[in-house]
Design an enzyme around this catalytic site. Structure first.
Site, PDB file in Angstrom:
ATOM      1  N   LYS A  83       0.855  -1.188   0.000  1.00 51.61           N
ATOM      2  CA  LYS A  83       0.000   0.000   0.000  1.00 51.61           C
ATOM      3  C   LYS A  83       0.895   1.243   0.000  1.00 51.61           C
ATOM      4  O   LYS A  83       1.752   1.414   0.887  1.00 51.61           O
ATOM      5  CB  LYS A  83      -0.873  -0.024   1.261  1.00 51.61           C
ATOM      6  CG  LYS A  83      -2.245   0.549   1.086  1.00 51.61           C
ATOM      7  CD  LYS A  83      -3.104   0.191   2.294  1.00 51.61           C
ATOM      8  CE  LYS A  83      -4.395   0.962   2.291  1.00 51.61           C
ATOM      9  NZ  LYS A  83      -5.153   0.753   3.531  1.00 51.61           N
TER      10      LYS A  83
HETATM   11  O1  G3P Z   1      -9.058   1.468   4.361  1.00 42.45           O
HETATM   12  C1  G3P Z   1      -8.892   2.767   4.818  1.00 42.45           C
HETATM   13  C2  G3P Z   1      -9.700   2.966   6.025  1.00 42.45           C
HETATM   14  O2  G3P Z   1      -9.198   2.189   7.047  1.00 42.45           O
HETATM   15  C3  G3P Z   1      -9.845   4.352   6.483  1.00 42.45           C
HETATM   16  O3  G3P Z   1     -11.006   4.367   7.232  1.00 42.45           O
HETATM   17  O4  G3P Z   1     -12.613   5.162   8.871  1.00 42.45           O
HETATM   18  O5  G3P Z   1     -10.165   5.721   9.121  1.00 42.45           O
HETATM   19  O6  G3P Z   1     -11.525   6.788   7.337  1.00 42.45           O
HETATM   20  P1  G3P Z   1     -11.351   5.592   8.194  1.00 42.45           P
END
Ligand code: G3P
Length: 215
Positions: A83
């Protein structure tokens, strides 16, 4: 549509896997930090548990650092996807890793033009963050609509991986828009299972079954 789970928690991965909901796994530094283990140990443990692609994020932001880290992460298991954060040097890192046969997932995508560049660079996966766009009163799913339209028009091999999913409507809209993959927190997977009419129906069948003579 493929379902990935967005977590570094091995127990959540096992639970979701038992329900057929793990075509792959996405992690990020914030999720790995919650485990208290090293990134390498976490990724190795997950890769033993699942056969699908497992995204492991680099911490470096300079080109040589990203490539070096990516090569090391890819050695952990055949199903590791490196990633890379969206940035100018990240696109170069994607091309270098791809030329070594290493799969990449470009993360932190917030515009359709960023997604177009990701496909041009030859990334395996492109990760637009819908929840974080919604958080700032932008249209997260509108972004997915634009990206799926661009990718299908030009037949890019890069797959759209909807990330930063916060609730079941993000999943439904992703499916309706033809996104290749959605990565969900375990909680959102659970929310999709339940429906009040299903629960009510089970209770009614149980009550009626109790009236059947001799079971
Ligand atoms: O896959 C990316 C994700 O983990 C981000 O999620 O909820 O931190 O915006 P969030």
């Amino acid at each position: 549509m493929k379902f990935y789970i967005d977590t570094a928690d091995i127990e959540e991965i096992r639970e979701a896997n038992a329900r057929g909901l793990v075509d792959g796994v996405t992690t990020n530094p914030s999720l790995v930090a919650k485990t208290g283990k090293s990134n390498k140990d976490v990724i190795a443990e997950i890769c033993k548990e699942v056969s699908g692609l497992v995204s492991a994020e680099v911490i470096s932001t300079d080109l040589d650092g990203m490539v070096k880290e990516g090569v090391e992460l890819a050695k952990i298991a055949d199903n590791v996807v490196v990633k890379i954060p969206m940035c100018d040097q990240g696109l170069v890192a994607v091309r270098r890793l791809a030329s070594d046969g290493i799969k990449t997932n470009v993360t932190l995508i917030f515009s359709p033009l960023q997604a177009l560049l990701v496909a041009k660079a030859g990334a395996t996966l492109c990760s637009p963050f819908v929840g974080r766009l919604d958080d700032i009163a932008n249209d997260g799913m509108g972004l997915i609509n634009q990206i799926t339209q661009i990718y299908s028009t030009y037949n890019y091999d890069t797959e759209v991986l909807v990330a930063s999913v916060r609730h079941p409507m993000h999943v439904l809209d992703s499916a309706l828009m033809g996104a290749d993959i959605v990565t969900c927190p375990y909680k959102v997977m659970q929310q999709m299972i339940d429906h009040p009419l299903t629960e009510k129906g089970i209770q009614k069948f149980l009550a009626d079954a109790a009236q059947i003579p001799n079971g």
